[in-house]
Design an enzyme around this catalytic site. Structure first.
Site, PDB file in Angstrom:
ATOM      1  N   THR A   1     -26.923 -15.167   0.050  1.00 30.10           N
ATOM      2  CA  THR A   1     -28.195 -14.929  -0.613  1.00 30.10           C
ATOM      3  C   THR A   1     -29.319 -15.367   0.304  1.00 30.10           C
ATOM      4  O   THR A   1     -29.218 -16.401   0.969  1.00 30.10           O
ATOM      5  CB  THR A   1     -28.262 -15.680  -1.959  1.00 30.10           C
ATOM      6  OG1 THR A   1     -29.524 -15.433  -2.578  1.00 30.10           O
ATOM      7  CG2 THR A   1     -28.069 -17.171  -1.791  1.00 30.10           C
TER       8      THR A   1
ATOM      9  N   GLU B   1     -26.437 -18.122  -7.502  1.00 30.90           N
ATOM     10  CA  GLU B   1     -25.716 -19.387  -7.523  1.00 30.90           C
ATOM     11  C   GLU B   1     -25.019 -19.670  -8.855  1.00 30.90           C
ATOM     12  O   GLU B   1     -24.262 -20.643  -8.964  1.00 30.90           O
ATOM     13  CB  GLU B   1     -26.685 -20.536  -7.206  1.00 30.90           C
ATOM     14  CG  GLU B   1     -27.173 -20.568  -5.774  1.00 30.90           C
ATOM     15  CD  GLU B   1     -28.347 -19.636  -5.478  1.00 30.90           C
ATOM     16  OE1 GLU B   1     -28.931 -19.727  -4.388  1.00 30.90           O
ATOM     17  OE2 GLU B   1     -28.678 -18.797  -6.355  1.00 30.90           O
TER      18      GLU B   1
END
Length: 563
Positions: free
Chosen positions: A197, A346
């Site tokens: 990410t 996450e």
């Protein structure tokens, strides 16, 4: 933790671990003849799917993929990707879902950082590979994925030419492999998947999840989607099609759920508006998820009104960015049922989904829109709180603002080989999201903004998301983005980018006048009128379709201020 008394264990008793292979096994028990469809090219049932997953496991074993090895995938949303979700992980190997929208330099970094050993790559992405192949440090071989081997739903002769350094073409390799494979048991905390990410600074961060975390995330979806019917999904009647890339947080985890339920699944490959609409009709799709950009693309398609009768069965969960009231109304006017969801890379990702209780279902459509555009109600098994800058918890009264912090059984434990940023993520024992929100006493989450995107003007905090929501309701506005830029007097002031719908001739002055009229009537705060409005043909997006406000601030600041 408190001291407890553990249950006695018998030496011979078996305690099955929570593994991805266990979810796969359920797909054969009840409805094995249901189909998995790829575009208008290929279709299989769950018996064939399970055989292909085991063929893939044999191919990987023959290529010396061992438990703990990293296997990377470059592909559009497909049955092949779904087979990798189960075949790679059930070996005990790790699936690295490569974000194909990153720059070649970023892709190279993620592959070397992850230590990929084998790469499965669609032929469309071979030019990316050609640019970085010589700089890959750990990759030993490649498998090419090709749509050209399918014709009218049947397999044809595989590719005649395989690039140098490749072990072969996917379908040809599967054909030559046995469809028998006994997946082993291992510790449920075994690393299963990884992806990267991007943030505002530094290299992409490696997020990782275990078998147990993905199993529990699926159980959370099962409880909320099927048990509570937050977005009703019945395997007997519903058809699932993701419109969120499978490289992005496991397509929000829904492929695991749909496979476990042996629901009919449709994978659209590369996103093309007309094909998506055709698949919706032909395959009877009833459940999807996507970012607002994709939904806006579909409802704005000239072909959309032609499919109105079919869209009335379609339920869409929106995440990644805020669902504005304007877009929600446009979708609902076409008969589409929309609801927001909330999470992040996450968090695997789902932490909240919109859920209307019995009383809320009785509200008018207009009142429901207000709820449907909230981030959602906190998901089962997730603990979510609000925290101020001093680490104190903020009350859940629907008004007080704080950063969302969370705990739950499927949240990532950190960032791969990046302990400093991992410690910052989990500061104080709570995962810090960076999102500013309020939470009601009945568990509705209302995102105000990202901490870095809140506009601090004249001593007030103004939500750029709220401003975008207001602009979305202006007739003729197709899309908008609001950012704060420095101001000598006020600290920051809001500035807006707007894409207008075809056939409209909007002006900045006209939009400001409409907003000021609402301020005069007490419907808006005075800060909600942008200082400047710039009409554009495109708004910068991140690799996963979110508005890229960092890029807007850095690249368009001078252009906006020059108005």
């Amino acid at each position: 933790m408190i001291q407890t008394k553990l249950i006695p264990r018998t030496a011979e008793a078996h305690e099955p671990p929570m593994l991805i292979k266990t979810m796969l096994a359920q797909s054969l028990k009840y409805e094995p003849q249901r189909e998995i469809v790829y575009r208008d090219l290929f279709r299989i049932n769950y018996v064939q799917f399970n055989q292909r997953v085991r063929q893939l496991a044999n191919v990987l074993t023959e290529l010396d993929i061992q438990p703990g090895d990293m296997v990377a995938v470059f592909d559009w949303d497909s049955h092949r990707y779904l087979e990798c979700f189960f075949g790679v992980t059930s070996l005990g190997a790790i699936l690295h879902t490569v974000n194909v929208r990153l720059s070649p330099a970023q892709i190279l970094y993620t592959m070397n950082h992850a230590k990929d050993k084998l790469v499965l790559i669609h032929e469309d992405f071979l030019p990316i590979l050609a640019a970085i192949k010589d700089q890959l440090t750990t990759v030993e071989t490649f498998i090419v994925l090709s749509d050209n081997v399918y014709s009218n739903g049947a397999e044809t002769t595989p590719l005649s030419e395989i690039p140098t350094g490749f072990s072969g073409e996917y379908e040809a390799l599967l054909k030559g492999a046995s469809n028998q494979y006994e997946f082993p048991d291992f510790d449920e905390n075994t690393w299963a998947t990884s992806f990267y990410t991007t943030g505002t600074t530094g290299n992409p961060k490696g997020v990782y999840f275990s078998h147990r975390q993905l199993f529990m995330h699926t159980m959370g979806l099962l409880t909320y989607i099927i048990g509570y019917e937050a977005m009703p999904f019945k395997g007997s009647t519903d058809v699932y099609m993701p419109i969120t890339p499978m490289f992005h947080v496991h397509a929000w985890g829904f492929p695991f759920l749909a496979t476990m339920m042996s629901a009919k699944q449709v994978y659209p490959g590369r996103y093309e508006p007309e094909l998506l609409l055709k698949l919706l009709v032909k395959e009877g799709v009833t459940l999807s998820h996507c970012v607002p950009t994709i939904l806006n693309m579909l409802v704005s398609s000239p072909a959309a009104p032609n499919f109105r009768a079919n869209l009335s069965r379609w339920k869409v969960m929106i995440g990644g960015s805020a669902l504005t009231k304007g877009l929600a109304n446009a979708a609902m006017n076409l008969g589409i049922t929309v609801m927001s969801g909330y999470g992040m890379s996450e968090t695997a990702p789902v932490m909240a989904i919109g859920y209307l209780n019995e009383q809320e279902k009785e509200l008018s459509a207009e009142e429901q829109i207000e709820l449907r555009t909230r981030a959602g109600r906190i998901s089962p098994f997730v603990e979510m709180r609000l925290m101020d800058d001093n680490g104190n918890f903020v009350p859940h009264d629907g008004h007080s603002l704080g950063e969302i912090v969370a705990r739950g059984p499927w949240l990532t434990q950190g960032y791969y080989e990046d302990p400093e940023r991992g410690a910052d993520l989990w500061k104080g024992g709570w995962l810090h999201t960076g999102d500013v929100a309020s939470i009601t006493a009945d568990y509705w989450v209302m995102i105000s903004d990202r901490t870095k995107d809140v506009i601090k003007t004249g001593g007030e905090w103004v939500s750029s998301l709220d401003m975008e929501d207001v602009l979305s309701q202006v007739d003729g506005v197709a899309e908008s983005a609001v950012i704060g830029l420095p101001d000598d007097r006020w600290g920051e002031r809001p500035h807006a980018l707007i894409i207008q719908k075809p056939g409209y001739s909007l002006t900045a002055e006209g939009i400001k006048a409409d907003l000021k009229a609402k301020v005069d009537r007490g419907e808006l705060h005075k800060w909600y009128v942008p200082d400047r409005i710039l009409f554009v043909s495109e708004i910068p997006k991140t690799s996963v379709g979110k508005i890229d406000k960092k890029k807007i601030r850095s690249e368009m600041k001078e252009l906006i201020l020059a108005l």
